[in-house]
Design a protein around this motif. Structure first.
Motif, PDB file in Angstrom:
ATOM      1  N   LYS B   2       0.743  -1.182  -0.157  1.00 23.61           N
ATOM      2  CA  LYS B   2      -0.037   0.009   0.109  1.00 23.61           C
ATOM      3  C   LYS B   2       0.644   1.191   0.336  1.00 23.61           C
ATOM      4  O   LYS B   2       0.576   2.277  -0.783  1.00 23.61           O
ATOM      5  CB  LYS B   2      -1.002   0.055   1.201  1.00 23.61           C
ATOM      6  CG  LYS B   2      -2.180   0.767   0.898  1.00 23.61           C
ATOM      7  CD  LYS B   2      -2.972   0.743   2.272  1.00 23.61           C
ATOM      8  CE  LYS B   2      -3.746   2.347   2.472  1.00 23.61           C
ATOM      9  NZ  LYS B   2      -3.037   2.800   3.768  1.00 23.61           N
ATOM     10  N   SER B   3       1.703   1.292   0.786  1.00 26.88           N
ATOM     11  CA  SER B   3       2.770   2.586   0.747  1.00 26.88           C
ATOM     12  C   SER B   3       3.524   2.485  -0.359  1.00 26.88           C
ATOM     13  O   SER B   3       3.592   3.806  -1.013  1.00 26.88           O
ATOM     14  CB  SER B   3       3.893   2.244   1.856  1.00 26.88           C
ATOM     15  OG  SER B   3       3.496   1.716   3.292  1.00 26.88           O
ATOM     16  N   THR B   6       0.992   4.225  -2.365  1.00 23.22           N
ATOM     17  CA  THR B   6       0.900   5.839  -2.230  1.00 23.22           C
ATOM     18  C   THR B   6       2.067   6.616  -2.871  1.00 23.22           C
ATOM     19  O   THR B   6       1.673   7.778  -3.116  1.00 23.22           O
ATOM     20  CB  THR B   6       0.867   5.883  -0.730  1.00 23.22           C
ATOM     21  OG1 THR B   6      -0.095   5.080  -0.174  1.00 23.22           O
ATOM     22  CG2 THR B   6       0.745   7.266  -0.254  1.00 23.22           C
ATOM     23  N   ILE B   7       3.344   6.100  -2.841  1.00 20.61           N
ATOM     24  CA  ILE B   7       4.399   6.791  -3.345  1.00 20.61           C
ATOM     25  C   ILE B   7       4.092   7.022  -4.919  1.00 20.61           C
ATOM     26  O   ILE B   7       4.264   8.284  -5.378  1.00 20.61           O
ATOM     27  CB  ILE B   7       5.605   6.146  -3.171  1.00 20.61           C
ATOM     28  CG1 ILE B   7       5.854   5.808  -1.590  1.00 20.61           C
ATOM     29  CG2 ILE B   7       6.685   6.841  -3.721  1.00 20.61           C
ATOM     30  CD1 ILE B   7       6.641   6.600  -0.800  1.00 20.61           C
ATOM     31  N   LYS B   9       1.383   6.959  -6.454  1.00 14.64           N
ATOM     32  CA  LYS B   9       0.403   7.804  -6.751  1.00 14.64           C
ATOM     33  C   LYS B   9       1.032   9.345  -6.711  1.00 14.64           C
ATOM     34  O   LYS B   9       0.615  10.290  -7.822  1.00 14.64           O
ATOM     35  CB  LYS B   9      -0.833   7.720  -5.947  1.00 14.64           C
ATOM     36  CG  LYS B   9      -2.061   7.332  -6.601  1.00 14.64           C
ATOM     37  CD  LYS B   9      -3.191   7.058  -5.391  1.00 14.64           C
ATOM     38  CE  LYS B   9      -3.272   7.936  -4.280  1.00 14.64           C
ATOM     39  NZ  LYS B   9      -4.096   7.160  -3.174  1.00 14.64           N
ATOM     40  N   ARG B  10       1.672   9.749  -5.749  1.00 11.37           N
ATOM     41  CA  ARG B  10       2.147  10.873  -5.355  1.00 11.37           C
ATOM     42  C   ARG B  10       2.869  11.333  -6.763  1.00 11.37           C
ATOM     43  O   ARG B  10       3.020  12.615  -7.034  1.00 11.37           O
ATOM     44  CB  ARG B  10       2.755  11.014  -4.106  1.00 11.37           C
ATOM     45  CG  ARG B  10       2.987  12.632  -3.545  1.00 11.37           C
ATOM     46  CD  ARG B  10       4.044  12.937  -2.863  1.00 11.37           C
ATOM     47  NE  ARG B  10       5.289  12.752  -3.581  1.00 11.37           N
ATOM     48  CZ  ARG B  10       5.898  13.678  -4.213  1.00 11.37           C
ATOM     49  NH1 ARG B  10       5.101  14.940  -4.219  1.00 11.37           N
ATOM     50  NH2 ARG B  10       6.697  13.731  -4.892  1.00 11.37           N
ATOM     51  N   ARG B  13       1.229  12.151  -9.873  1.00 13.92           N
ATOM     52  CA  ARG B  13       0.565  13.339  -9.858  1.00 13.92           C
ATOM     53  C   ARG B  13       1.459  14.481 -10.231  1.00 13.92           C
ATOM     54  O   ARG B  13       1.458  15.513 -10.630  1.00 13.92           O
ATOM     55  CB  ARG B  13      -0.279  13.577  -8.332  1.00 13.92           C
ATOM     56  CG  ARG B  13      -1.507  13.018  -8.389  1.00 13.92           C
ATOM     57  CD  ARG B  13      -2.315  13.486  -7.160  1.00 13.92           C
ATOM     58  NE  ARG B  13      -2.302  15.078  -7.354  1.00 13.92           N
ATOM     59  CZ  ARG B  13      -2.909  15.893  -6.424  1.00 13.92           C
ATOM     60  NH1 ARG B  13      -3.778  15.370  -5.599  1.00 13.92           N
ATOM     61  NH2 ARG B  13      -2.840  17.171  -6.633  1.00 13.92           N
ATOM     62  N   GLU B  77      14.615  15.046  -3.753  1.00 14.05           N
ATOM     63  CA  GLU B  77      13.811  14.909  -2.470  1.00 14.05           C
ATOM     64  C   GLU B  77      15.239  14.999  -1.374  1.00 14.05           C
ATOM     65  O   GLU B  77      15.256  15.341  -0.424  1.00 14.05           O
ATOM     66  CB  GLU B  77      13.646  13.470  -2.423  1.00 14.05           C
ATOM     67  CG  GLU B  77      12.359  13.335  -3.207  1.00 14.05           C
ATOM     68  CD  GLU B  77      11.104  12.796  -2.579  1.00 14.05           C
ATOM     69  OE1 GLU B  77      11.286  12.847  -1.126  1.00 14.05           O
ATOM     70  OE2 GLU B  77      10.300  12.261  -3.118  1.00 14.05           O
ATOM     71  N   THR B  82      13.228  16.528   1.677  1.00  7.03           N
ATOM     72  CA  THR B  82      11.761  15.763   1.875  1.00  7.03           C
ATOM     73  C   THR B  82      12.095  14.162   1.990  1.00  7.03           C
ATOM     74  O   THR B  82      11.019  13.523   2.602  1.00  7.03           O
ATOM     75  CB  THR B  82      10.998  15.772   0.762  1.00  7.03           C
ATOM     76  OG1 THR B  82      11.558  15.665  -0.337  1.00  7.03           O
ATOM     77  CG2 THR B  82      10.414  17.301   0.830  1.00  7.03           C
ATOM     78  N   ILE B  83      13.317  13.633   1.623  1.00 13.67           N
ATOM     79  CA  ILE B  83      13.609  12.360   2.002  1.00 13.67           C
ATOM     80  C   ILE B  83      13.575  11.788   3.276  1.00 13.67           C
ATOM     81  O   ILE B  83      13.277  10.753   3.501  1.00 13.67           O
ATOM     82  CB  ILE B  83      15.016  11.891   1.037  1.00 13.67           C
ATOM     83  CG1 ILE B  83      15.227  10.446   1.100  1.00 13.67           C
ATOM     84  CG2 ILE B  83      16.237  12.652   1.871  1.00 13.67           C
ATOM     85  CD1 ILE B  83      14.332   9.870  -0.169  1.00 13.67           C
ATOM     86  N   LEU B  86      10.146  11.449   4.353  1.00 18.89           N
ATOM     87  CA  LEU B  86       9.615  10.124   3.786  1.00 18.89           C
ATOM     88  C   LEU B  86      10.229   9.170   4.868  1.00 18.89           C
ATOM     89  O   LEU B  86       9.517   8.135   5.144  1.00 18.89           O
ATOM     90  CB  LEU B  86      10.259   9.835   2.443  1.00 18.89           C
ATOM     91  CG  LEU B  86       9.077  10.416   1.483  1.00 18.89           C
ATOM     92  CD1 LEU B  86       9.714   9.982   0.002  1.00 18.89           C
ATOM     93  CD2 LEU B  86       7.621   9.924   1.504  1.00 18.89           C
ATOM     94  N   LYS B  89       9.091   7.937   8.102  1.00 19.26           N
ATOM     95  CA  LYS B  89       7.456   7.669   8.291  1.00 19.26           C
ATOM     96  C   LYS B  89       7.728   5.906   8.031  1.00 19.26           C
ATOM     97  O   LYS B  89       8.924   5.589   7.618  1.00 19.26           O
ATOM     98  CB  LYS B  89       6.619   8.231   6.969  1.00 19.26           C
ATOM     99  CG  LYS B  89       6.632   9.476   6.920  1.00 19.26           C
ATOM    100  CD  LYS B  89       5.573  10.036   7.711  1.00 19.26           C
ATOM    101  CE  LYS B  89       5.262  11.681   7.620  1.00 19.26           C
ATOM    102  NZ  LYS B  89       6.388  12.281   8.528  1.00 19.26           N
ATOM    103  N   VAL B  91       7.895   3.739   6.163  1.00 15.49           N
ATOM    104  CA  VAL B  91       8.262   3.411   4.692  1.00 15.49           C
ATOM    105  C   VAL B  91       9.443   2.951   4.643  1.00 15.49           C
ATOM    106  O   VAL B  91      10.243   3.651   5.222  1.00 15.49           O
ATOM    107  CB  VAL B  91       7.781   4.210   3.834  1.00 15.49           C
ATOM    108  CG1 VAL B  91       6.343   4.328   3.484  1.00 15.49           C
ATOM    109  CG2 VAL B  91       8.506   5.462   3.878  1.00 15.49           C
ATOM    110  N   SER B  92       9.965   1.769   3.958  1.00 18.56           N
ATOM    111  CA  SER B  92      11.377   1.416   3.759  1.00 18.56           C
ATOM    112  C   SER B  92      12.053   2.056   2.499  1.00 18.56           C
ATOM    113  O   SER B  92      10.960   2.452   1.551  1.00 18.56           O
ATOM    114  CB  SER B  92      11.602  -0.120   3.679  1.00 18.56           C
ATOM    115  OG  SER B  92      10.924  -0.596   2.523  1.00 18.56           O
TER     116      SER B  92
END
Lengths: 309, 238
Positions: B2-3, B6-7, B9-10, B13, B77, B82-83, B86, B89, B91-92
Motif C-alpha cells: 500500500k505504501s 501511495t508513493i 500515486k504522488r 501526480r 528529495e 523531503t527524503i 519520507l 515515516k 516506509v522502507s
C-alpha cells in the motif's frame, strides 16, 4: 511511551557528533534539548526517528529497538525536522492526505484526522493552497500537522517555533504543553525562554556529551549554589553599612554594586539565608531597607557555564 | 504494498502537476510520429506492414527522455530534505524506490498506449504480424524499465539533477550503443561479453518477434541491479 537512549554514539568519519550519551524520557514528560550549534541535538533526534543509524549504542522507543524494528518505531513517532521539508507543489490538504496514507491511518478515519489537524493547526483558510504559496509560519504549521496526524505517542520537534510570530509561538507552546501531558515530547530550541516555558525537564548537551540534566529550577540551583540577595539599605553611612553587613555570620561575601544608592550584593554562606539577619541588623541600627531582591541565576548563565570552554 | 502505491500515486501526480508528463508525452509522440510516418526510413519506405521503424525510433527517443524523467526523482528529495520526511515515516527505502520506479514506468506505458493508433493504421495497410508488434511493445517497456532503474540509481547518487541526468546518459550509452560497437571490434570472449551486455542485441531480438527467456533475464537483471543499487545508496545515507 518511554524513550530510552543507551550509550548512543554517532560518528561522521573521525568526528564524534554524539558521544556515548544515555538518558530516558518518560511518558507525559516534555524534554527540552539545548546546546550550542553543532552540539549533536539534531543528530540525536535523527537517530531516535530512525533516519540515522547509531554507530554504537541503542535507542528504545516503547521498548522497541530502532536497530531491530525501525518500521514499528516510526509508526509511533511524529517528527518535525529542523528544515521542515515539504512538497511545495502539493496543496496542503493533499499533502496531509499523502502523509496520512503513509502513516497507515484507516481510510474511514483519514478525513476526520485531516479536519482535526486543520483545525488544531489553524490551517482552515489555506487548506487548498499549494504549500509554495504559504508563508513560513504557515508552512511550519503544515509541518506540525503532518507530525501530529497519526496521533503519535512520541513527538520529536526540531526547533518547532522558528519563523512563527509571537502569537503563533504562544499557540504552539500551548499545544505542545497540552500534548505533553499524555505523550512523550522532545523538543530542541535555541530560545532558552521557550524551553523554560514549555519543558518539564531540560537537557543540555555540548560537543556530543550531556552536560546538564534537570528541571529549570534544579539547573539554576545547581549552578548558583548559594543564595544571592540584592539589597538597598538606606538611612546610614554606606561604609558603615558595608562593614556591618560583612559582620553578619550568615554572609560570606558583600559587594557594593552601586555605592551612590548604597545597593549591595550579598552572597550567603552555604545553605544559609541572610534576609532575616539583614532585617534584624537594620532594626538594631535604625536603618531601613529600600529594596531586597533575591538574584536568580538565569538559564542563560547556566547554559553559558556548562557549554563554555 | 500500500505504501508503494501511495508513493507511486504522488509521483505520478507530480509528473502531471509539473507538466513534465505532458511535455514528455507530446515530445515523444511528436518525435516518434515524425520519423515513423514522414521522414527518413519510415513505414512506407520499408514496403511492409510492420512497426519496426517505429520501434527503432522509440528505442532512441525513450533513451533520451527517461533520464529527464528520473533525474529529479531522488536528487530533488535529497536536496529539499523531503527524503528525511519520507524515511521517518513507516516506509522502507525499498518501498520508496519501487514506488518511484512504478510511477515512471506507468508514465512510459501511458505514452506507449497513445501510439496504439499507429498499430491500428498499419494493420489497415496490410497483413501485420500481431505477435511481433506485441513483443515489440514488450521490448520497449522492458528497455524503458531498465533505463528508469539506471536513472533512479544515478539520481540517488547526487542531489544535483543535471549530474544525475548526464550520469544516467553516460551509463546508458554503454548499454545503448557502445557495447554493440565493441562487440564488433573486440575478439573472442570480450566480444561475446560486449555482445551480451548490449541492449540493442536483446531489444532487436524481442522486437523482431523472438521471445527468449535469455533476453528477459537480461532486462530483469539490469532492473534489479538498478533498484537494489539505489536502495543501497539511500540506506547508506549515514
Amino acid at each position: 511511551m518511554d524513550i530510552k537512549l543507551e550509550n548512543l554514539t554517532k560518528t561522521y568519519g573521525f568526528q564524534r557528533a554524539v558521544d556515548d550519551i544515555s538518558f530516558e524520557v518518560k511518558t507525559g514528560e516534555v524534554l527540552g534539548f539545548l546546546g550550542p550549534n553543532g552540539a549533536g541535538k539534531t543528530t540525536t533526534m535523527k537517530a531516535i526517528t530512525c533516519y540515522l543509524t547509531p554507530s554504537s549504542g541503542n535507542i528504545q522507543v516503547g521498548g522497541i529497538s530502532v536497530l531491530e524494528n525501525p518500521d514499528e518505531v516510526k509508526k509511533h513517532i511524529g517528527y518535525l525536522p529542523e528544515s521542515n521539508p515539504l512538497y511545495y507543489e502539493m496543496p496542503v490538504i493533499d499533502y496531509l492526505r499523502f502523509v496520512a496514507e503513509l502513516q497507515c491511518i484507516p481510510r474511514e478515519k483519514t478525513d476526520e484526522r485531516i479536519a482535526e489537524m486543520i483545525r488544531v493547526c489553524g490551517l482552515k483558510g489555506e487548506k487548498h493552497k499549494k504549500i509554495r504559496e504559504l508563508s513560513k509560519g504557515y508552512r511550519q504549521r503544515v509541518g506540525l500537522a503532518q507530525a501530529l496526524i497519526h496521533d503519535p505517542e512520541v513527538l520529536i520537534l526540531d526547533e518547532p517555533t522558528t519563523g512563527l510570530d509571537p502569537n503563533q509561538i504562544i499557540e504552539i507552546r500551548e499545544l505542545i504543553k497540552k500534548i505533553g501531558k499524555e505523550k512523550t515530547v522532545i523538543l530542541s530550541s535555541h530560545i532558552l525562554a521557550e524551553v523554560e516555558a514549555t519543558c518539564d525537564r531540560i537537557l543540555i548537551i555540548n560537543k556530543g556529551k550531556i552536560v546538564a540534566d534537570g528541571s529549570s529550577e534544579q539547573l539554576r540551583k545547581q549552578a548558583q549554589g548559594n543564595e544571592i540577595l540584592k539589597v538597598q539599605i538606606l538611612g546610614g553611612d554606606r561604609n558603615e553599612v558595608f562593614q556591618s553587613l560583612r559582620q553578619i555570620n550568615t554572609v560570606s561575601l558583600v559587594d557594593m554594586l552601586e555605592p551612590d544608592e548604597s545597593i549591595f550584593e550579598i552572597q550567603s554562606k552555604n545553605e544559609a539565608q541572610s534576609a532575616r539577619p539583614i532585617f534584624d541588623m537594620c532594626k538594631e541600627k535604625g536603618w531601613y531597607i529600600g529594596q531586597l531582591t533575591p538574584v536568580e541565576t538565569k538559564l542563560e548563565d547556566v547554559f553559558r557555564e556548562v557549554t563554555a570552554n | 504494498m500500500k505504501s508503494i502505491l501511495t508513493i507511486t500515486k504522488r509521483e505520478l501526480r507530480s509528473f502531471f502537476d509539473s507538466l513534465m508528463a505532458y511535455i514528455m508525452i507530446v515530445a515523444f509522440l511528436g518525435f516518434s510520429g515524425f520519423f515513423t510516418w514522414i521522414q527518413g526510413r519510415d513505414i512506407f519506405f520499408v514496403n511492409q506492414a510492420s512497426l519496426q521503424s517505429f520501434f527503432s525510433i522509440a528505442y532512441w527517443t525513450l533513451f533520451f527522455f527517461i533520464p529527464a524523467l528520473t533525474m529529479r526523482q531522488i536528487a530533488e528529495e535529497r536536496k529539499t530534505g523531503t527524503i528525511e520526511m519520507l524515511l521517518t515515516k513507516p516506509v522502507s527505502e525499498w518501498q520508496i524506490i519501487s514506488g518511484k520506479f512504478l510511477a515512471t514506468l506507468a508514465l512510459i506505458i501511458i505514452a506507449l498506449l497513445l501510439t496504439i493508433p499507429y498499430y491500428i493504421t498499419v494493420a489497415q495497410l496490410g497483413p501485420i504480424d500481431h505477435g511481433a508488434v506485441l513483443l515489440g511493445y514488450l521490448g520497449l517497456i522492458l528497455m524503458s524499465a531498465a533505463y528508469i532503474c539506471i536513472g533512479l540509481f544515478t539520481s540517488s547518487l547526487t542531489n544535483n539533477q543535471i549530474i544525475a541526468f548526464l550520469l544516467a546518459l553516460f551509463i546508458g550509452i554503454f548499454f545503448h550503443i557502445i557495447f554493440d560497437i565493441l562487440s564488433n571490434g573486440l575478439p573472442g570472449i570480450l566480444g561475446n561479453i560486449s555482445h551480451y551486455l548490449s541492449m540493442s542485441t536483446h531489444f532487436e531480438s524481442i522486437s523482431r518477434g523472438v521471445f527468449d527467456s535469455k533476453d528477459i533475464i537480461y532486462f530483469l537483471s539490469i532492473i534489479m541491479l538498478g533498484l537494489v543499487g539505489s536502495e543501497a545508496v539511500l540506506t547508506k545515507r549515514n
